[in-house]
Design an enzyme around this catalytic site. Sequence first.
Site, PDB file in Angstrom:
ATOM      1  N   ALA A 126     109.251 -11.522  61.170  1.00 41.69           N
ATOM      2  CA  ALA A 126     110.202 -11.943  59.974  1.00 41.69           C
ATOM      3  C   ALA A 126     109.678 -11.545  58.670  1.00 41.69           C
ATOM      4  CB  ALA A 126     110.735 -13.245  60.208  1.00 41.69           C
ATOM      5  N   ALA A 127     108.391 -12.126  58.327  1.00 40.08           N
ATOM      6  CA  ALA A 127     108.185 -11.806  56.926  1.00 40.08           C
ATOM      7  C   ALA A 127     107.446 -10.410  56.827  1.00 40.08           C
ATOM      8  CB  ALA A 127     106.847 -12.958  56.714  1.00 40.08           C
ATOM      9  N   CYS A 140     113.850 -17.900  67.243  1.00 36.11           N
ATOM     10  CA  CYS A 140     114.821 -18.676  67.197  1.00 36.11           C
ATOM     11  C   CYS A 140     115.732 -18.829  68.395  1.00 36.11           C
ATOM     12  CB  CYS A 140     115.701 -18.855  65.848  1.00 36.11           C
ATOM     13  SG  CYS A 140     114.571 -18.392  64.418  1.00 36.11           S
ATOM     14  N   VAL A 152      94.480  -7.527  63.266  1.00 36.88           N
ATOM     15  CA  VAL A 152      93.311  -7.698  62.119  1.00 36.88           C
ATOM     16  C   VAL A 152      92.293  -8.756  62.431  1.00 36.88           C
ATOM     17  CG1 VAL A 152      93.320  -7.933  59.671  1.00 36.88           C
ATOM     18  CG2 VAL A 152      95.058  -6.456  60.662  1.00 36.88           C
ATOM     19  N   LYS A 192     129.487 -43.043  57.494  1.00 35.79           N
ATOM     20  CA  LYS A 192     130.136 -42.362  58.554  1.00 35.79           C
ATOM     21  C   LYS A 192     131.430 -42.210  58.212  1.00 35.79           C
ATOM     22  CE  LYS A 192     128.814 -43.427  63.004  1.00 35.79           C
ATOM     23  NZ  LYS A 192     128.704 -44.410  64.343  1.00 35.79           N
TER      24      LYS A 192
HETATM   25  C1  LIG Z   1     111.638 -21.610  69.822  1.00 36.27           C
HETATM   26  C2  LIG Z   1     111.617 -21.318  68.374  1.00 36.27           C
HETATM   27  C3  LIG Z   1     112.915 -21.865  67.821  1.00 36.27           C
HETATM   28  C4  LIG Z   1     112.858 -21.555  66.596  1.00 36.27           C
HETATM   29  N1  LIG Z   1     114.070 -21.785  65.929  1.00 36.27           N
HETATM   30  C5  LIG Z   1     114.523 -21.542  64.554  1.00 36.27           C
HETATM   31  C6  LIG Z   1     115.813 -21.901  64.021  1.00 36.27           C
HETATM   32  O1  LIG Z   1     116.587 -22.355  64.520  1.00 36.27           O
HETATM   33  N2  LIG Z   1     115.842 -21.696  62.665  1.00 36.27           N
HETATM   34  C7  LIG Z   1     114.802 -21.226  61.790  1.00 36.27           C
HETATM   35  O2  LIG Z   1     114.815 -21.165  60.500  1.00 36.27           O
HETATM   36  N3  LIG Z   1     113.486 -21.210  62.410  1.00 36.27           N
HETATM   37  C8  LIG Z   1     113.147 -21.165  63.600  1.00 36.27           C
HETATM   38  N4  LIG Z   1     112.126 -20.966  64.335  1.00 36.27           N
HETATM   39  C9  LIG Z   1     110.837 -20.572  63.361  1.00 36.27           C
HETATM   40  C10 LIG Z   1     110.857 -19.076  63.151  1.00 36.27           C
HETATM   41  O3  LIG Z   1     110.975 -18.530  64.427  1.00 36.27           O
HETATM   42  C11 LIG Z   1     109.909 -18.697  62.188  1.00 36.27           C
HETATM   43  O4  LIG Z   1     109.905 -19.278  60.976  1.00 36.27           O
HETATM   44  C12 LIG Z   1     109.544 -17.304  61.843  1.00 36.27           C
HETATM   45  O5  LIG Z   1     109.499 -16.455  63.005  1.00 36.27           O
HETATM   46  C13 LIG Z   1     108.486 -16.936  60.867  1.00 36.27           C
HETATM   47  O6  LIG Z   1     108.221 -15.560  60.840  1.00 36.27           O
HETATM   48  P1  LIG Z   1     106.790 -15.176  60.490  1.00 36.27           P
HETATM   49  O7  LIG Z   1     106.845 -13.706  60.165  1.00 36.27           O
HETATM   50  O8  LIG Z   1     106.425 -15.821  59.353  1.00 36.27           O
HETATM   51  O9  LIG Z   1     105.847 -15.480  61.778  1.00 36.27           O
HETATM   52  P2  LIG Z   1     106.121 -15.088  62.991  1.00 36.27           P
HETATM   53  O10 LIG Z   1     107.195 -15.012  63.672  1.00 36.27           O
HETATM   54  O11 LIG Z   1     104.966 -16.150  63.858  1.00 36.27           O
HETATM   55  O12 LIG Z   1     105.180 -13.688  63.186  1.00 36.27           O
HETATM   56  C14 LIG Z   1     103.975 -13.487  62.761  1.00 36.27           C
HETATM   57  C15 LIG Z   1     103.515 -12.266  63.740  1.00 36.27           C
HETATM   58  O13 LIG Z   1     102.132 -12.082  63.149  1.00 36.27           O
HETATM   59  C16 LIG Z   1     101.294 -11.444  64.441  1.00 36.27           C
HETATM   60  N5  LIG Z   1      99.998 -11.755  64.117  1.00 36.27           N
HETATM   61  C17 LIG Z   1      99.259 -12.877  63.932  1.00 36.27           C
HETATM   62  N6  LIG Z   1      97.983 -12.406  63.572  1.00 36.27           N
HETATM   63  C18 LIG Z   1      97.791 -11.410  63.756  1.00 36.27           C
HETATM   64  C19 LIG Z   1      96.772 -10.739  63.455  1.00 36.27           C
HETATM   65  N7  LIG Z   1      95.466 -11.055  63.062  1.00 36.27           N
HETATM   66  N8  LIG Z   1      96.716  -9.330  63.536  1.00 36.27           N
HETATM   67  C20 LIG Z   1      97.900  -8.737  63.866  1.00 36.27           C
HETATM   68  N9  LIG Z   1      98.880  -9.411  64.234  1.00 36.27           N
HETATM   69  C21 LIG Z   1      99.123 -10.656  63.976  1.00 36.27           C
HETATM   70  C22 LIG Z   1     101.974 -12.295  65.712  1.00 36.27           C
HETATM   71  O14 LIG Z   1     101.926 -11.529  66.971  1.00 36.27           O
HETATM   72  C23 LIG Z   1     103.196 -12.346  65.285  1.00 36.27           C
HETATM   73  O15 LIG Z   1     104.010 -11.363  65.918  1.00 36.27           O
HETATM   74  C24 LIG Z   1     111.968 -21.151  65.445  1.00 36.27           C
HETATM   75  C25 LIG Z   1     110.647 -20.813  66.380  1.00 36.27           C
HETATM   76  C26 LIG Z   1     110.660 -21.033  67.487  1.00 36.27           C
HETATM   77  C27 LIG Z   1     109.328 -20.647  68.172  1.00 36.27           C
END
Ligand SMILES: Cc1cc2nc3c(=O)[nH]c(=O)nc-3n(C[C@H](O)[C@H](O)[C@H](O)COP(=O)(O)OP(=O)(O)OC[C@H]3O[C@@H](n4cnc5c(N)ncnc54)[C@H](O)[C@@H]3O)c2cc1C
Length: 460
Positions: free
Chosen positions: A12-13, A44, A82, A372
């Site tokens: 996402a980020a 999610c 990384v 409520k």
């Molecule tokens: C089951 C589940 C349900 C969820 N439901 C919701 C919801 O309903 N609503 C909501 O707002 N949020 C929800 N979330 C949370 C949401 O998914 C996260 O907030 C979001 O994915 C964060 O995005 P991100 O890019 O910060 O991190 P991530 O999605 O964790 O992505 C980080 C990426 O970095 C990669 N990475 C890590 N370290 C390294 C490295 N050293 N080198 C290269 N790559 C690396 C990982 O492999 C990963 O792909 C849920 C999460 C889960 C697990």
Amino acid sequence: MSDTFVIVGGDAAGMSAASKAKREDPDLDVIVFEKGEWVSYGACGLPYYVKGEIEDIEDLVAVPAEEFREERDVDLRTHHEVTGIDPDGKSVTVEGPDGSFEQPYDELLIATGASAIVPPFDGIDLDGVYTMHSLPEGERLKGILGGEETHPDAEISHPPESVAIVGGGYIGLEMAEAFSGRGLDVSVFEMLPHVLQPFGTDVAEVVEDHLREQEVDLHLDTAVERFVGDDHVTGIEAGGETFDADMVLVGVGVDANSDLAADAEVDVGETGAIATDEYGRTKYEDVFAAGDCAEATNVVTGDPTHVPLALTANRAGRAIGQTVGGGDLTEVGDIAGTAVVKVFDLEVARTGVIHHDEAEEAGFDPVSKTIKAPSRAHYYPGGSPITIRLTADRESGKLLGASMVGEEGVANRIDTVATALHAGMTVEDVEYLDLSYAPPFGPTWDPVLTAAKVLRGQLD
Ligand SMILES: Cc1cc2nc3c(=O)[nH]c(=O)nc-3n(C[C@H](O)[C@H](O)[C@H](O)COP(=O)(O)OP(=O)(O)OC[C@H]3O[C@@H](n4cnc5c(N)ncnc54)[C@H](O)[C@@H]3O)c2cc1C
């Protein structure tokens, strides 16, 4: 020569930043290193995929890898991890399929996300013990439920019929619904007196009654001690008793993936996530952090906080992409920690600061009131009660937060309160909002207005 923007993490980020930076400056070299196979995916959706409501794991992908490479001109490298950052030399060390190399950068974004916490229980390594954080984990679990993978030497040679879920947080409860939908007997073990701690007790009690109605075997105030089994888990010990289970799902929260940053002496805050300023910058001006690995600023308290949610990640990534590609410093925005979760037939939501100890720590004198109210006009068929708890500061009347639960009309109403928090409104301001009304959607006085009216009575 054009600048190089290196991004660590392709969800996402990371991918929001990559896309935005490239749109702002097509000449910028944007390189994304993702250690896994998948990019731009919606974790999610995993509970609904496991439940069977979403057929194909590919449906969880927002933008396919090829589109980033071919249409958005992003140099996306999957299976590249990384392993080190040199902020002074402005380069990262990367382990890829062809070995290790150094990649220089002009700007760096750490978007490494968070990881499911794996508690050090005895038996944590047994077959049949899972966490739910990544797409591969979701695929594996769905396969196991469908009988595609069983352990040949294990006690369990059939698809699981029962599951013990450790942790009554939102992922644990979404998975309770998913497992129940797959016909499993579901038990949930929560060490605190109530499930869904960030949503508060009044809301949690409604959820707990509903879980019991759905035949979820709920064990509150019950700490799990160990997992039982030889090769494959056969049960858990909790609160001094042993409970049988064909599988275990551990959902006890997440930790920010901040080690990579910490090793490079990038500051990590008290929350365990990477400390950033209002533009998502770390202490190094050209090293940014965003998403589940980073802190954000709480809109109510102004303090750094770590609330790992999807919009926070997307929004911060996009802002950093704008800063790097567009050249103007862009704020990542404060957060209210607004969240909504579906638990069987309930919508459960929260925003802002709802716990009194947290509010007091931030210097407020919190007052809360729970009401409520019906979700539709009393004469219109099909309505159901909504429970709303509003919290405000006694002296200033400033609205601090809310939590809500009901069968309908909760997911949208929480956003009214979240908007009010971002606008810095008082309870009185909320009471006089001109909100919509028609019988199928609510009573004349919307439940949020009623809650504000009742809470203001407490403040006078
Ligand atoms: C089951 C589940 C349900 C969820 N439901 C919701 C919801 O309903 N609503 C909501 O707002 N949020 C929800 N979330 C949370 C949401 O998914 C996260 O907030 C979001 O994915 C964060 O995005 P991100 O890019 O910060 O991190 P991530 O999605 O964790 O992505 C980080 C990426 O970095 C990669 N990475 C890590 N370290 C390294 C490295 N050293 N080198 C290269 N790559 C690396 C990982 O492999 C990963 O792909 C849920 C999460 C889960 C697990």
